[in-house]
Design an enzyme around this catalytic site. Sequence first.
Site, PDB file in Angstrom:
ATOM      1  N   THR A 182       8.406   5.796   1.587  1.00 54.91           N
ATOM      2  CA  THR A 182       9.663   5.507   0.900  1.00 54.91           C
ATOM      3  C   THR A 182      10.093   6.772   0.166  1.00 54.91           C
ATOM      4  O   THR A 182       9.398   7.218  -0.759  1.00 54.91           O
ATOM      5  CB  THR A 182       9.486   4.358  -0.120  1.00 54.91           C
ATOM      6  OG1 THR A 182       8.983   3.220   0.567  1.00 54.91           O
ATOM      7  CG2 THR A 182      10.812   4.016  -0.776  1.00 54.91           C
ATOM      8  N   LYS A 230      16.292   0.148   2.605  1.00 57.23           N
ATOM      9  CA  LYS A 230      15.135  -0.144   1.743  1.00 57.23           C
ATOM     10  C   LYS A 230      15.521  -0.091   0.250  1.00 57.23           C
ATOM     11  O   LYS A 230      15.206  -1.008  -0.512  1.00 57.23           O
ATOM     12  CB  LYS A 230      14.029   0.875   2.047  1.00 57.23           C
ATOM     13  CG  LYS A 230      12.949   1.001   1.021  1.00 57.23           C
ATOM     14  CD  LYS A 230      11.752   0.153   1.308  1.00 57.23           C
ATOM     15  CE  LYS A 230      10.756   0.231   0.158  1.00 57.23           C
ATOM     16  NZ  LYS A 230       9.667  -0.683   0.287  1.00 57.23           N
ATOM     17  N   LYS A 274       9.832   3.347  -8.897  1.00 55.32           N
ATOM     18  CA  LYS A 274      10.100   4.440  -7.948  1.00 55.32           C
ATOM     19  C   LYS A 274      11.337   4.113  -7.106  1.00 55.32           C
ATOM     20  O   LYS A 274      12.242   4.934  -6.944  1.00 55.32           O
ATOM     21  CB  LYS A 274       8.883   4.645  -7.031  1.00 55.32           C
ATOM     22  CG  LYS A 274       9.148   5.614  -5.892  1.00 55.32           C
ATOM     23  CD  LYS A 274       7.998   5.683  -4.892  1.00 55.32           C
ATOM     24  CE  LYS A 274       8.409   6.542  -3.693  1.00 55.32           C
ATOM     25  NZ  LYS A 274       7.373   6.666  -2.678  1.00 55.32           N
TER      26      LYS A 274
HETATM   27  P1  NAD Z   1      -1.288   5.908  -1.557  1.00 54.64           P
HETATM   28  O1  NAD Z   1      -1.227   6.852  -2.691  1.00 54.64           O
HETATM   29  O2  NAD Z   1      -2.308   4.821  -1.544  1.00 54.64           O
HETATM   30  O3  NAD Z   1      -1.450   6.731  -0.172  1.00 54.64           O
HETATM   31  C1  NAD Z   1      -0.846   7.961   0.090  1.00 54.64           C
HETATM   32  C2  NAD Z   1      -1.891   8.834   0.765  1.00 54.64           C
HETATM   33  O4  NAD Z   1      -1.295  10.057   1.212  1.00 54.64           O
HETATM   34  C3  NAD Z   1      -3.038   9.221  -0.170  1.00 54.64           C
HETATM   35  O5  NAD Z   1      -4.270   8.752   0.370  1.00 54.64           O
HETATM   36  C4  NAD Z   1      -2.973  10.757  -0.203  1.00 54.64           C
HETATM   37  O6  NAD Z   1      -4.262  11.364  -0.298  1.00 54.64           O
HETATM   38  C5  NAD Z   1      -2.312  11.044   1.129  1.00 54.64           C
HETATM   39  N1  NAD Z   1      -1.714  12.373   1.278  1.00 54.64           N
HETATM   40  C6  NAD Z   1      -1.034  13.119   0.368  1.00 54.64           C
HETATM   41  N2  NAD Z   1      -0.617  14.277   0.928  1.00 54.64           N
HETATM   42  C7  NAD Z   1      -1.041  14.264   2.224  1.00 54.64           C
HETATM   43  C8  NAD Z   1      -0.906  15.158   3.335  1.00 54.64           C
HETATM   44  N3  NAD Z   1      -0.259  16.321   3.219  1.00 54.64           N
HETATM   45  N4  NAD Z   1      -1.453  14.814   4.524  1.00 54.64           N
HETATM   46  C9  NAD Z   1      -2.109  13.642   4.660  1.00 54.64           C
HETATM   47  N5  NAD Z   1      -2.262  12.753   3.656  1.00 54.64           N
HETATM   48  C10 NAD Z   1      -1.732  13.060   2.457  1.00 54.64           C
HETATM   49  O7  NAD Z   1       0.190   5.288  -1.441  1.00 54.64           O
HETATM   50  P2  NAD Z   1       0.634   3.958  -0.636  1.00 54.64           P
HETATM   51  O8  NAD Z   1       0.628   2.793  -1.555  1.00 54.64           O
HETATM   52  O9  NAD Z   1      -0.107   3.914   0.654  1.00 54.64           O
HETATM   53  O10 NAD Z   1       2.177   4.315  -0.373  1.00 54.64           O
HETATM   54  C11 NAD Z   1       2.565   5.215   0.639  1.00 54.64           C
HETATM   55  C12 NAD Z   1       4.076   5.134   0.782  1.00 54.64           C
HETATM   56  O11 NAD Z   1       4.434   3.787   1.106  1.00 54.64           O
HETATM   57  C13 NAD Z   1       4.840   5.494  -0.495  1.00 54.64           C
HETATM   58  O12 NAD Z   1       5.987   6.239  -0.140  1.00 54.64           O
HETATM   59  C14 NAD Z   1       5.207   4.139  -1.089  1.00 54.64           C
HETATM   60  O13 NAD Z   1       6.364   4.187  -1.888  1.00 54.64           O
HETATM   61  C15 NAD Z   1       5.418   3.327   0.174  1.00 54.64           C
HETATM   62  N6  NAD Z   1       5.244   1.872   0.020  1.00 54.64           N
HETATM   63  C16 NAD Z   1       4.165   1.385  -0.652  1.00 54.64           C
HETATM   64  C17 NAD Z   1       4.018   0.001  -0.785  1.00 54.64           C
HETATM   65  C18 NAD Z   1       2.823  -0.583  -1.504  1.00 54.64           C
HETATM   66  O14 NAD Z   1       2.841  -1.791  -1.782  1.00 54.64           O
HETATM   67  N7  NAD Z   1       1.774   0.187  -1.774  1.00 54.64           N
HETATM   68  C19 NAD Z   1       4.976  -0.869  -0.240  1.00 54.64           C
HETATM   69  C20 NAD Z   1       6.062  -0.335   0.464  1.00 54.64           C
HETATM   70  C21 NAD Z   1       6.176   1.051   0.584  1.00 54.64           C
END
Ligand code: NAD
Length: 294
Positions: free
Chosen positions: A92, A167, A242
């Site tokens: 997102t 979204k 966010k």
């Molecule tokens: P998270 O922090 O659990 O996971 C993100 C991962 O990306 C981390 O493990 C981090 O180490 C990794 N990362 C960072 N830089 C990187 C790179 N260069 N290469 C590879 N990996 C890298 O976050 P999340 O909850 O999984 O959310 C991810 C996305 O999904 C966000 O944009 C969030 O807004 C969106 N989202 C989350 C939810 C939710 O409920 N958690 C729901 C809808 C959307």
Amino acid sequence: MSIAFLGLGNMGGPMAANLVQNGEKVTGYDPDPHARDTAAGAGVSLVDSAVAAVASARIVITMLPSGAHVLDCYREIIPAAAPGTLFLDCSTIEVTDARAAADLATTGGHSALDAPVSGGVVGAAAATLTFMVGGPSEAYIAAEPYLKHMGKKIVHCGESGAGQAAKICNNMILGVSMIAVSEAFALGRGLGLTDQALFDVASTASGQCWALTTNCPVPGPVPASPANRDYAGGFASGLMLKDLRLAQAAAHAEGIPTALGKHAEQLYTAFVDQDGPGRDFSAIITSLTKDGPA
Ligand code: NAD
């Protein structure tokens, strides 16, 4: 077709696992050791860099924290990808960042889609996510079978950035409606109404909405809602904040007045400052009721 999956966190980890479950060969990278271990346990082949992950892939999926992460990552990996690779960003991020990421990919000789999700970690694990997709039809058609391994509902919303636009508009409705529902319970209590009486009327009347009938912010009327477990799990307040910030950035850029969206962002900012980012976003009711926590 080999898939590179970058970002194996709370969302990306289970999404990659579902691709493996459906017989896809997935090569993954995440700098976080815990994310790596979990993904390896689910059958993802781990490598030591994003560049190494994309080297043999025809599809690259990113699930990263922010637009800056996505753009930095794209700048690093695009030159290393085979010509004609499909880039699918499920993070997102701001609409403008999504368009910039797609431009980087297409300029590099690839195709690109933004495909943010709703459904949270539960939907990611159960492969019931909703994907909101922006980008050209040919790329959408190519991506659809893979999105179906991870989600239940897939909507092609328009050109590049349209998925992110859908979204943040949806989540602006959600943030505003959760505050409206919470204020109604606060006022109802002040007027001597029980939570159940207000729910019984509003849930079948014109006040009906998801924030009331599925994610009810008071304990009792909807047993599965996070309010019944001190707002644990669900959709974290920090993520709602966010998304409200992304909506405000877009509204500002487009010159669209969104007074309630702006106020919702201010209320969630104050709430997250006080309560932290971790509890379900319906916990905002605890800052709106006269007597404090519900
Ligand atoms: P998270 O922090 O659990 O996971 C993100 C991962 O990306 C981390 O493990 C981090 O180490 C990794 N990362 C960072 N830089 C990187 C790179 N260069 N290469 C590879 N990996 C890298 O976050 P999340 O909850 O999984 O959310 C991810 C996305 O999904 C966000 O944009 C969030 O807004 C969106 N989202 C989350 C939810 C939710 O409920 N958690 C729901 C809808 C959307």
